[in-house]
Design a protein around this motif. Structure first.
Motif, PDB file in Angstrom:
ATOM      1  N   THR A  51      -3.481 -70.804  36.612  1.00 24.31           N
ATOM      2  CA  THR A  51      -4.445 -72.007  36.449  1.00 24.31           C
ATOM      3  C   THR A  51      -3.871 -73.187  36.736  1.00 24.31           C
ATOM      4  O   THR A  51      -4.181 -73.933  37.391  1.00 24.31           O
ATOM      5  N   TRP A  52      -2.522 -73.367  36.143  1.00 20.01           N
ATOM      6  CA  TRP A  52      -1.786 -74.685  36.517  1.00 20.01           C
ATOM      7  C   TRP A  52      -1.549 -74.809  37.978  1.00 20.01           C
ATOM      8  O   TRP A  52      -1.754 -75.767  38.516  1.00 20.01           O
ATOM      9  N   THR A  54      -3.462 -73.426  40.458  1.00 18.48           N
ATOM     10  CA  THR A  54      -4.450 -73.508  41.138  1.00 18.48           C
ATOM     11  C   THR A  54      -4.983 -74.885  40.934  1.00 18.48           C
ATOM     12  O   THR A  54      -5.426 -75.660  42.055  1.00 18.48           O
ATOM     13  N   ASN A  55      -4.921 -75.608  39.615  1.00 14.89           N
ATOM     14  CA  ASN A  55      -5.213 -76.878  39.713  1.00 14.89           C
ATOM     15  C   ASN A  55      -4.345 -77.986  40.453  1.00 14.89           C
ATOM     16  O   ASN A  55      -4.480 -78.779  41.268  1.00 14.89           O
ATOM     17  N   THR A  56      -3.115 -77.567  40.324  1.00 11.91           N
ATOM     18  CA  THR A  56      -2.101 -78.588  41.152  1.00 11.91           C
ATOM     19  C   THR A  56      -2.374 -78.241  42.849  1.00 11.91           C
ATOM     20  O   THR A  56      -2.313 -79.374  43.427  1.00 11.91           O
ATOM     21  N   SER A  58      -5.291 -77.749  44.184  1.00 15.27           N
ATOM     22  CA  SER A  58      -6.508 -78.470  43.970  1.00 15.27           C
ATOM     23  C   SER A  58      -6.142 -79.885  44.174  1.00 15.27           C
ATOM     24  O   SER A  58      -6.814 -80.370  45.163  1.00 15.27           O
ATOM     25  N   LEU A  59      -5.354 -80.186  43.373  1.00 13.94           N
ATOM     26  CA  LEU A  59      -5.151 -81.801  43.550  1.00 13.94           C
ATOM     27  C   LEU A  59      -4.295 -82.233  45.074  1.00 13.94           C
ATOM     28  O   LEU A  59      -4.648 -83.189  45.386  1.00 13.94           O
ATOM     29  N   GLU A  69     -13.128 -78.219  44.474  1.00 16.94           N
ATOM     30  CA  GLU A  69     -13.005 -78.349  43.003  1.00 16.94           C
ATOM     31  C   GLU A  69     -12.826 -77.225  42.276  1.00 16.94           C
ATOM     32  O   GLU A  69     -13.546 -76.352  42.058  1.00 16.94           O
ATOM     33  N   ASN A  71     -11.118 -77.097  38.755  1.00 22.14           N
ATOM     34  CA  ASN A  71     -10.364 -77.796  37.510  1.00 22.14           C
ATOM     35  C   ASN A  71     -10.908 -76.783  36.274  1.00 22.14           C
ATOM     36  O   ASN A  71     -11.930 -76.663  35.936  1.00 22.14           O
ATOM     37  N   SER A  72      -9.721 -76.247  35.895  1.00 22.26           N
ATOM     38  CA  SER A  72      -9.753 -75.375  34.533  1.00 22.26           C
ATOM     39  C   SER A  72      -8.951 -76.218  33.584  1.00 22.26           C
ATOM     40  O   SER A  72      -8.046 -76.789  33.692  1.00 22.26           O
ATOM     41  N   ASN A  73      -9.288 -75.920  32.392  1.00 20.25           N
ATOM     42  CA  ASN A  73      -8.556 -76.453  31.228  1.00 20.25           C
ATOM     43  C   ASN A  73      -7.530 -75.532  30.969  1.00 20.25           C
ATOM     44  O   ASN A  73      -7.555 -74.361  30.335  1.00 20.25           O
ATOM     45  N   SER A  74      -6.118 -75.693  31.546  1.00 21.05           N
ATOM     46  CA  SER A  74      -5.116 -74.806  31.298  1.00 21.05           C
ATOM     47  C   SER A  74      -4.482 -75.006  30.192  1.00 21.05           C
ATOM     48  O   SER A  74      -3.878 -74.040  29.659  1.00 21.05           O
TER      49      SER A  74
END
Length: 105
Positions: A51-52, A54-56, A58-59, A69, A71-74
């Protein structure tokens, strides 16, 4: 949600179902349950890492003017993994105490 995240969540659910099949009320502390809970905590740590990343990613895409978009709360994953790891250690200690108690009787 990526395919890998989905597969890790499915693996977690399968292990939790197996824990409930193994669990006996008369003697709840067994090494199989402790190991299964520990395995779930490791899977959730892997889910947190994924997830981290994936979020990175995405940014990074957003900085390059590509919109996606994801954005998950990792942070919640790492907290849950820590709690489950502590619970697995408590179960392992319970197995030791239960076996000592059986030897005493």
């Amino acid at each position: 949600m990526t395919l890998m995240q989905l597969l890790l969540k499915i693996a977690t659910a399968i292990i939790v179902i197996r824990i409930f099949k193994i669990l006996k009320i008369e003697s709840p502390f067994s090494i199989e349950i402790a190991n299964a809970i520990e395995k779930v905590s490791y899977i959730i740590i892997a889910l947190w890492v994924l997830t981290w990343f994936t979020n990175t990613f995405s940014l990074w895409l957003a900085e390059n003017n590509l919109t996606i978009e994801i954005n998950s709360n990792s942070l919640s994953f790492i907290l849950l993994a820590g709690v489950l790891f502590i619970v697995s250690q408590i179960f392992k200690k319970g197995v030791e105490l239960q076996s000592e108690n059986e030897m005493t009787v």
